[in-house]
Design an enzyme around this catalytic site. Structure first.
Site, PDB file in Angstrom:
ATOM      1  N   ARG A  60      -3.848  19.853  78.624  1.00 36.23           N
ATOM      2  CA  ARG A  60      -4.405  20.738  77.601  1.00 36.23           C
ATOM      3  C   ARG A  60      -3.348  21.187  76.593  1.00 36.23           C
ATOM      4  O   ARG A  60      -3.659  21.532  75.458  1.00 36.23           O
ATOM      5  CB  ARG A  60      -5.064  21.949  78.265  1.00 36.23           C
ATOM      6  CG  ARG A  60      -6.001  22.714  77.312  1.00 36.23           C
ATOM      7  CD  ARG A  60      -6.773  23.803  78.030  1.00 36.23           C
ATOM      8  NE  ARG A  60      -5.887  24.790  78.598  1.00 36.23           N
ATOM      9  CZ  ARG A  60      -5.999  25.288  79.829  1.00 36.23           C
ATOM     10  NH1 ARG A  60      -6.958  24.889  80.635  1.00 36.23           N
ATOM     11  NH2 ARG A  60      -5.145  26.185  80.268  1.00 36.23           N
ATOM     12  N   TYR A 113     -14.127  28.101  52.024  1.00 31.36           N
ATOM     13  CA  TYR A 113     -14.967  27.095  52.697  1.00 31.36           C
ATOM     14  C   TYR A 113     -16.077  27.838  53.463  1.00 31.36           C
ATOM     15  O   TYR A 113     -15.797  28.676  54.316  1.00 31.36           O
ATOM     16  CB  TYR A 113     -14.068  26.308  53.652  1.00 31.36           C
ATOM     17  CG  TYR A 113     -14.746  25.223  54.441  1.00 31.36           C
ATOM     18  CD1 TYR A 113     -15.321  24.127  53.808  1.00 31.36           C
ATOM     19  CD2 TYR A 113     -14.797  25.276  55.827  1.00 31.36           C
ATOM     20  CE1 TYR A 113     -15.925  23.126  54.533  1.00 31.36           C
ATOM     21  CE2 TYR A 113     -15.394  24.272  56.566  1.00 31.36           C
ATOM     22  CZ  TYR A 113     -15.961  23.200  55.905  1.00 31.36           C
ATOM     23  OH  TYR A 113     -16.562  22.206  56.631  1.00 31.36           O
ATOM     24  N   ASP A 185      -5.885  28.006  53.176  1.00 32.86           N
ATOM     25  CA  ASP A 185      -6.440  26.679  53.428  1.00 32.86           C
ATOM     26  C   ASP A 185      -5.889  25.766  52.332  1.00 32.86           C
ATOM     27  O   ASP A 185      -6.225  25.903  51.158  1.00 32.86           O
ATOM     28  CB  ASP A 185      -7.970  26.747  53.394  1.00 32.86           C
ATOM     29  CG  ASP A 185      -8.634  25.426  53.781  1.00 32.86           C
ATOM     30  OD1 ASP A 185      -8.059  24.354  53.484  1.00 32.86           O
ATOM     31  OD2 ASP A 185      -9.742  25.465  54.341  1.00 32.86           O
ATOM     32  N   LYS A 210      -9.559  15.240  56.284  1.00 29.92           N
ATOM     33  CA  LYS A 210      -9.667  14.796  54.900  1.00 29.92           C
ATOM     34  C   LYS A 210      -8.530  13.820  54.573  1.00 29.92           C
ATOM     35  O   LYS A 210      -8.570  12.676  54.978  1.00 29.92           O
ATOM     36  CB  LYS A 210      -9.706  16.020  53.970  1.00 29.92           C
ATOM     37  CG  LYS A 210     -10.709  17.099  54.415  1.00 29.92           C
ATOM     38  CD  LYS A 210     -12.153  16.640  54.335  1.00 29.92           C
ATOM     39  CE  LYS A 210     -13.156  17.575  55.003  1.00 29.92           C
ATOM     40  NZ  LYS A 210     -13.133  18.971  54.649  1.00 29.92           N
TER      41      LYS A 210
END
Ligand SMILES: *Cc1c(COP(=O)(O)O)cnc(C)c1O
Length: 396
Positions: A60, A113, A185, A210
């Site tokens: 993890r 966003y 962002d 992206k």
């Protein structure tokens, strides 16, 4: 590699072929359990992890594949350290939740966003965190909105769908004077065109889905911080539990290596399309900060080293929904779809009126977003030109 230019560093950082028999790329390590030969070895691994050093004792926490990617992104961003998340939204929410507790207050740009806005309005509110949205053009006026319990300013420049550019250095200066952290962002420009930490940002978010993954085949997010903001991000991530598939991380690393040759083409195609669109009589306004007529142009020119291929187009009042759909539906080269940053061109109808509370958004006609892919610009313009032919025929 502190002396080398970004284009060079992107190629070499995080690779360590000496660890993998000279193989250029780090291998994909799949792991849940990690065995230790002795109790002392396990104890040593745990101690190293507590000191943020390499070496894992459980899948993890990531594997050498994860660390290679995180090392590369931290270098690309010019930050202290990076953590990888399963998608861009998970990176946005990590940046928002790591720095607040019940009773705190965050300031978020109005053009954020929209799924990040949804998280703030629903999830953060449920845990007693107050949110105020600010006008993206507020600049140093942000000071008037800072309260004694404000912990974080969350910016996005240019913002989603409407592409207003915030004056991040002005916002950061005021925020830091008042002891408030600044998150941003930075997906639109990527660190290739915007070095967030040089402009006062403490926490930089990438939807790596992206331009970093860049081939429309995996989801990934990253959060990079400076030294000051690191511990809270790391601890929150350990508390909530986030693990990312090593295959997807590998695709992120693979995409990253070519970003400096892809982005100039996205920029150039996008800008040429934007200029062409701006000349069409049915277009009210093209929202692209690299256009000299754009309200964000001066700040873009001052702070950014380039532009991505993503921008908005606002049509005039006379354009009916039917005419708009005739334009969009017949396009051959532009897919209709969410996300962006892949090699291919896309369009997406956008309506953000319900996601604006600090500012008013009332466009006269339909609005859509364009992602300019890597196709030849003449073909992209010809396809769009055919679309405007259909639009005109439909209006009559
Ligand atoms: C797409 C996007 C995100 C979210 O990324 P996903 O990987 O789709 O979750 C976050 N911020 C911006 C600006 C985006 O465009």
């Amino acid at each position: 590699m502190s002396m080398k230019r970004s284009e060079t560093r992107i190629i070499h950082v995080g690779r360590h072929p000496e660890n993998w028999e000279g193989i250029v790329n780090p291998p994909i390590y799949r792991a849940s359990t990690v065995l230790s030969p002795t109790v002392a070895d396990l104890r040593d691994k745990q101690a190293r992890r507590a000191r943020d050093e390499a070496g894992t004792y459980y899948g993890r926490f990531g594997t050498p594949t994860t660390r290679a990617f995180e090392e590369a992104i931290a270098d690309f961003e010019g930050g202290y350290r990076t953590l990888v998340y399963p998608c861009g939204l998970a990176a946005c929410t990590a940046a928002l939740m790591s720095y607040v507790a019940a009773g705190d207050h965050v300031l978020i740009t109005d053009n954020v966003y929209s799924p990040a806005r949804n998280f703030a309005d629903r999830f953060l509110a449920r845990y007693g965190v107050a949110v105020t949205y600010f006008d993206p053009l507020i600049g140093s006026g942000i000071g008037a909105l800072i309260r004694p319990n404000t912990r974080l300013v969350y910016a996005e420049a240019p913002g989603s769908h409407t592409f207003e550019v915030q004056d991040i250095p002005a916002i950061a200066e005021v925020a830091h004077q008042r002891g408030v952290l600044v998150a941003m962002d930075n997906t639109w420009a990527t660190p290739h065109y915007y070095q967030a930490f040089d402009h006062g940002v403490d926490i930089s978010v990438q939807a790596a889905t992206k331009y970093i993954v860049a081939h429309s085949d995996a989801m990934l997010g990253t959060v990079t911080t400076n030294q000051k903001a690191w511990a809270q991000l790391r601890d929150t991530r350990a508390q909530v539990g986030m693990a990312v598939s090593p295959d997807d991380v590998y695709l992120g690393l693979r995409g990253l290596r070519t970003i400096s040759v892809r982005l100039p083409r996205h920029w150039e195609n996008g800008l040429q399309l934007a200029e062409w669109l701006q000349r069409q009589p049915e277009v009210e306004r093209v929202m692209h900060p690299a256009l000299p007529s754009d309200p964000g142009h001066a700040i873009w020119k001052r702070d950014f080293r380039g532009a991505s291929g993503l921008f908005g187009v606002m049509l005039k009042a006379g354009v009916t929904q039917q005419a708009f759909e005739a334009l969009i539906d017949g396009l051959q080269l532009y897919g209709i779809g969410a996300s962006w940053g892949g090699f291919e061109s896309l369009v997406l109808p956008t309506d953000v009126a319900k996601n604006r509370t600090a500012t008013k958004w009332a466009p006269p006609g339909p609005v859509f977003r364009v992602h300019a892919g890597l196709e030849h610009i003449d073909d992209l313009i010809a396809d769009m030109n055919d679309g405007f032919g259909r639009l005109r025929k439909s209006i009559g």
